[in-house]
Design an enzyme around this catalytic site. Structure first.
Site, PDB file in Angstrom:
ATOM      1  CE  LYS A  10      44.757  60.729  49.529  1.00  0.00           C
ATOM      2  NZ  LYS A  10      46.194  60.219  49.186  1.00  0.00           N
ATOM      3  CE1 TYR A  50      48.371  62.629  54.130  1.00  0.00           C
ATOM      4  CE2 TYR A  50      48.231  64.314  52.527  1.00  0.00           C
ATOM      5  CZ  TYR A  50      47.569  62.898  52.273  1.00  0.00           C
ATOM      6  OH  TYR A  50      46.733  62.471  51.983  1.00  0.00           O
ATOM      7  CG  ASN A 115      46.352  56.311  48.676  1.00  0.00           C
ATOM      8  OD1 ASN A 115      46.046  57.614  48.426  1.00  0.00           O
ATOM      9  ND2 ASN A 115      46.945  55.721  49.497  1.00  0.00           N
ATOM     10  CG  HIS A 118      43.751  61.128  53.688  1.00  0.00           C
ATOM     11  ND1 HIS A 118      44.364  60.542  54.405  1.00  0.00           N
ATOM     12  CD2 HIS A 118      42.759  61.773  55.053  1.00  0.00           C
ATOM     13  CE1 HIS A 118      44.636  60.463  55.560  1.00  0.00           C
ATOM     14  NE2 HIS A 118      43.145  61.440  55.873  1.00  0.00           N
ATOM     15  CD  GLU A 129      42.608  62.763  58.825  1.00  0.00           C
ATOM     16  OE1 GLU A 129      41.721  62.547  58.423  1.00  0.00           O
ATOM     17  OE2 GLU A 129      43.904  62.742  59.381  1.00  0.00           O
TER      18      GLU A 129
HETATM   19  P1  CMP Z   1      46.797  59.120  53.284  1.00  0.00           P
HETATM   20  O1  CMP Z   1      45.861  57.424  53.204  1.00  0.00           O
HETATM   21  O2  CMP Z   1      46.434  60.002  52.030  1.00  0.00           O
HETATM   22  O3  CMP Z   1      48.556  58.337  54.255  1.00  0.00           O
HETATM   23  C1  CMP Z   1      49.872  59.238  53.870  1.00  0.00           C
HETATM   24  C2  CMP Z   1      49.794  59.113  52.097  1.00  0.00           C
HETATM   25  O4  CMP Z   1      50.820  59.317  52.093  1.00  0.00           O
HETATM   26  C3  CMP Z   1      49.040  57.320  51.515  1.00  0.00           C
HETATM   27  O5  CMP Z   1      47.547  57.969  51.297  1.00  0.00           O
HETATM   28  C4  CMP Z   1      49.768  58.319  50.359  1.00  0.00           C
HETATM   29  O6  CMP Z   1      48.849  58.384  49.064  1.00  0.00           O
HETATM   30  C5  CMP Z   1      51.001  58.674  50.344  1.00  0.00           C
HETATM   31  N1  CMP Z   1      52.447  57.821  50.957  1.00  0.00           N
HETATM   32  C6  CMP Z   1      52.735  56.895  52.142  1.00  0.00           C
HETATM   33  N2  CMP Z   1      53.461  56.079  51.428  1.00  0.00           N
HETATM   34  C7  CMP Z   1      53.381  56.487  50.618  1.00  0.00           C
HETATM   35  C8  CMP Z   1      54.874  56.038  49.433  1.00  0.00           C
HETATM   36  N3  CMP Z   1      55.454  55.351  50.264  1.00  0.00           N
HETATM   37  N4  CMP Z   1      55.689  56.318  48.365  1.00  0.00           N
HETATM   38  C9  CMP Z   1      54.178  58.218  48.862  1.00  0.00           C
HETATM   39  N5  CMP Z   1      53.570  58.117  48.880  1.00  0.00           N
HETATM   40  C10 CMP Z   1      53.153  57.554  50.283  1.00  0.00           C
END
Ligand code: CMP
Length: 146
Positions: A10, A50, A115, A118, A129
């Site tokens: 990301k 998403y 984070n 993905h 995806e």
């Molecule tokens: P990802 O694995 O890309 O899948 C969904 C994404 O939503 C996740 O990683 C995070 O980046 C985001 N996400 C999930 N929960 C939260 C949260 N509580 N606050 C902000 N972002 C979130």
């Protein structure tokens, strides 16, 4: 079982110069890189990617962050035995504070909204995806050395 998964560094992972580190871990494990591109996704693409999260309070922020172009996404397709499940294990839990030490998220971040990476969570997600992010002619079928 040979299979393919979608992995994306990301924008925060790109900004923090973790692209090489992440590719290195998948290569070292023995997985095969069959798709790779640097791209700023459209809002439509991020929204489809998403779609399951529509309605969550963080949805709009997440889509903006993925698409605002401050940094691109590095979209990848990795192939190999059990790569969907193993890729998720290598990433660690979505919330980095719950990720096991040694996983990519535990080793490099602490915020769930930043984070860095993905990974597809199932065969169905991987198929969806990969199809969303790549055209068939962007995926390389090649023979590894061993
Ligand atoms: P990802 O694995 O890309 O899948 C969904 C994404 O939503 C996740 O990683 C995070 O980046 C985001 N996400 C999930 N929960 C939260 C949260 N509580 N606050 C902000 N972002 C979130």
């Amino acid at each position: 079982n040979q299979e393919r998964t979608f992995i994306a560094v990301k924008p925060d992972g790109v900004q923090r110069a973790l692209v090489g580190e992440i590719i290195k871990r998948f290569e070292a494990r023995g997985y095969k890189l069959v798709g790779l591109k640097l791209t700023v996704p459209s809002k439509a693409l991020a929204g489809k990617h998403y779609a399951d999260l529509k309605g969550k309070p963080f949805f709009n922020g997440l889509v903006d962050y993925m698409t605002n172009g401050k940094a691109p996404v590095v979209a990848m397709v990795w192939e190999g035995k059990d790569v969907i499940r193993q890729g998720r294990r290598m990433l660690g839990a979505t919330n980095p504070l719950e990720s096991a030490p040694g996983t990519i998220r535990a080793d490099f971040c602490t915020a769930i909204g930043r984070n860095i990476i993905h990974g597809s969570d199932s065969y169905e997600s991987a198929l969806k995806e990969i199809t969303l992010w790549f055209n068939e002619n962007e995926l390389a079928d090649w023979v590894s050395a061993n």
